[in-house]
Motif scaffolding. Structure first.
Motif, PDB file in Angstrom:
ATOM      1  N   GLU A   1      -9.675  -2.466  -7.659  1.00  0.00           N
ATOM      2  CA  GLU A   1     -10.096  -1.317  -6.868  1.00  0.00           C
ATOM      3  C   GLU A   1      -8.881  -0.628  -6.252  1.00  0.00           C
ATOM      4  OE1 GLU A   1     -11.842   1.428  -6.132  1.00  0.00           O
ATOM      5  OE2 GLU A   1     -13.584   0.089  -6.272  1.00  0.00           O
ATOM      6  N   TRP A   2      -8.992   0.669  -6.033  1.00  0.00           N
ATOM      7  CA  TRP A   2      -7.983   1.475  -5.323  1.00  0.00           C
ATOM      8  C   TRP A   2      -8.478   1.613  -3.890  1.00  0.00           C
ATOM      9  CZ3 TRP A   2      -5.688   6.644  -7.611  1.00  0.00           C
ATOM     10  CH2 TRP A   2      -4.828   7.236  -6.673  1.00  0.00           C
ATOM     11  N   VAL A   3      -7.715   1.079  -2.924  1.00  0.00           N
ATOM     12  CA  VAL A   3      -8.123   1.066  -1.521  1.00  0.00           C
ATOM     13  C   VAL A   3      -7.566   2.293  -0.810  1.00  0.00           C
ATOM     14  CG1 VAL A   3      -8.087  -0.208   0.652  1.00  0.00           C
ATOM     15  CG2 VAL A   3      -8.093  -1.448  -1.525  1.00  0.00           C
ATOM     16  N   PRO A   4      -8.414   3.217  -0.340  1.00  0.00           N
ATOM     17  CA  PRO A   4      -7.908   4.328   0.460  1.00  0.00           C
ATOM     18  C   PRO A   4      -7.778   3.931   1.930  1.00  0.00           C
ATOM     19  CG  PRO A   4     -10.252   4.608   0.112  1.00  0.00           C
ATOM     20  CD  PRO A   4      -9.860   3.338  -0.607  1.00  0.00           C
TER      21      PRO A   4
ATOM     22  N   PRO B   1     -16.182  -1.178  -3.795  1.00  0.00           N
ATOM     23  CA  PRO B   1     -15.125  -0.367  -3.173  1.00  0.00           C
ATOM     24  C   PRO B   1     -14.785  -0.864  -1.776  1.00  0.00           C
ATOM     25  CG  PRO B   1     -17.210   0.823  -3.210  1.00  0.00           C
ATOM     26  CD  PRO B   1     -17.420  -0.421  -4.009  1.00  0.00           C
ATOM     27  N   ILE B   2     -13.538  -0.632  -1.380  1.00  0.00           N
ATOM     28  CA  ILE B   2     -13.034  -1.040  -0.066  1.00  0.00           C
ATOM     29  C   ILE B   2     -12.411   0.176   0.603  1.00  0.00           C
ATOM     30  CG2 ILE B   2     -11.407  -2.532   1.171  1.00  0.00           C
ATOM     31  CD1 ILE B   2     -11.586  -4.453  -1.259  1.00  0.00           C
ATOM     32  N   VAL B   3     -12.790   0.422   1.855  1.00  0.00           N
ATOM     33  CA  VAL B   3     -12.294   1.585   2.603  1.00  0.00           C
ATOM     34  C   VAL B   3     -11.658   1.103   3.904  1.00  0.00           C
ATOM     35  CG1 VAL B   3     -12.951   3.696   3.827  1.00  0.00           C
ATOM     36  CG2 VAL B   3     -14.053   3.117   1.652  1.00  0.00           C
ATOM     37  N   ARG B   4     -10.500   1.666   4.240  1.00  0.00           N
ATOM     38  CA  ARG B   4      -9.876   1.461   5.539  1.00  0.00           C
ATOM     39  C   ARG B   4      -9.902   2.814   6.251  1.00  0.00           C
ATOM     40  NH1 ARG B   4      -4.311  -0.227   5.384  1.00  0.00           N
ATOM     41  NH2 ARG B   4      -4.748  -1.630   7.140  1.00  0.00           N
ATOM     42  N   TYR B   5     -10.485   2.835   7.437  1.00  0.00           N
ATOM     43  CA  TYR B   5     -10.663   4.098   8.167  1.00  0.00           C
ATOM     44  C   TYR B   5     -10.040   3.971   9.552  1.00  0.00           C
ATOM     45  CZ  TYR B   5     -12.922   7.476  11.229  1.00  0.00           C
ATOM     46  OH  TYR B   5     -13.155   8.455  12.175  1.00  0.00           O
ATOM     47  N   LEU B   6      -9.206   4.940   9.919  1.00  0.00           N
ATOM     48  CA  LEU B   6      -8.576   4.968  11.240  1.00  0.00           C
ATOM     49  C   LEU B   6      -9.165   6.091  12.073  1.00  0.00           C
ATOM     50  CD1 LEU B   6      -6.373   4.090  13.280  1.00  0.00           C
ATOM     51  CD2 LEU B   6      -4.809   5.687  12.128  1.00  0.00           C
TER      52      LEU B   6
END
Length: 279
Positions: free
Chosen positions: A160-163, A200-205
């Motif tokens: 997966e591409w982690v945004p 999918p994996i999401v990192r949100y700030l």
């Protein structure tokens, strides 16, 4: 269909004052969130005994996204680090299926010309794990050709591409010391919302203010709802500059999605801990 939510760490000074009052801080965290970023492994490979204690404090459905050590990704740049990689993979074995993905976070200098190195590295990895890659070179986000090159390399091993979405954070100037610190350290890259796999994996700030964090994640609610309806099982990590209320916000994100997807299983009820006393 499952939505995992979590934070960048499982313990924090602000949480210890409120609800992490016992020695098993990970157990308390795991009663609030269902996943965690394994950022500590970036700095040092833990012992198998330490990792076994992580497994004992979490249920079988809890998930770790564990980051490869920086010796592998940043110092060796994925080349000539077989010994360090092997030691890391052996160390995380006690997690078993709790290892949701092995996370390959690459430095901002790792660009399109390096994709061949990444592809070779990924092909040599054991198939017992799933893999997720985070890139920070701007060309991957602005050049369709570079993005396609990376996606093709990831597809070979179903990685997966982690945004890392910082767009809401950088929308307004910082207003606190924590935000000013994050302003200088966090990557500023275009938004990406494309999933390559079924997990999918999401990192949100977000921001220090809860209302700003919540307003900023509204597009992600739409995206995650869409993924769930497609049969995907996403993981979303909620960050804020001070992370003081990150677990509560992660639960709020899950609640916001569940309003739209009522069949989604609820989060666990938090373990209630007694406040610290002097006697």
């Amino acid at each position: 269909m499952r939505l995992h939510v979590g934070c960048a760490m499982w313990t924090h000074k602000a949480w210890q004052a409120r609800w992490q009052t016992g020695p098993d801080r990970l157990r308390a965290y795991a009663s609030r969130c269902t996943a965690v970023e394994g950022n500590t492994t970036f700095y040092a490979t833990p012992t198998s005994e330490t990792v076994a204690s992580w497994a004992r404090q979490t249920g079988p459905d809890f998930r770790f996204v564990v980051k490869l050590p920086r010796t592998v990704t940043h110092e060796r740049r994925l080349a000539g680090a077989d010994a360090e990689l092997g030691a890391f993979l052996r160390a995380i074995e006690p997690l078993g299926p709790r290892t949701h993905a092995v996370w390959v976070q690459l430095p901002g200098s790792f660009g399109p010309p390096d994709v061949g190195v990444l592809a070779s590295f990924l092909r040599r990895l054991p198939t017992a794990h799933r893999y997720a890659v985070e890139v920070r070179h701007p060309d991957f986000f602005t050049s369709p050709g570079a993005a396609r090159l990376l996606e093709e390399a990831l597809a070979v091993v179903a990685a997966e591409w982690v945004p890392f979405d910082t767009t809401a954070f950088f929308r307004h100037p910082p207003t606190s010391d924590a935000e000013r610190d994050a302003w200088t350290r966090k990557p500023r890259l275009p938004l990406r919302t494309t999933a390559l796999t079924d997990r999918p994996i999401v990192r949100y700030l977000g921001r220090d203010a809860d209302e700003d964090t919540i307003a900023g994640w509204l597009p992600w609610v739409d995206v995650v709802v869409g993924w769930l309806r497609e049969g995907r099982s996403p993981t979303v990590f909620v960050h804020t500059p001070d992370d003081a209320r990150a677990p509560d916000l992660a639960r709020r994100f899950h609640d916001d999605v569940r309003v739209r997807v009522p069949d989604l299983a609820p989060l666990p009820d938090p373990i209630e801990t007694a406040p610290l006393t002097l006697f």
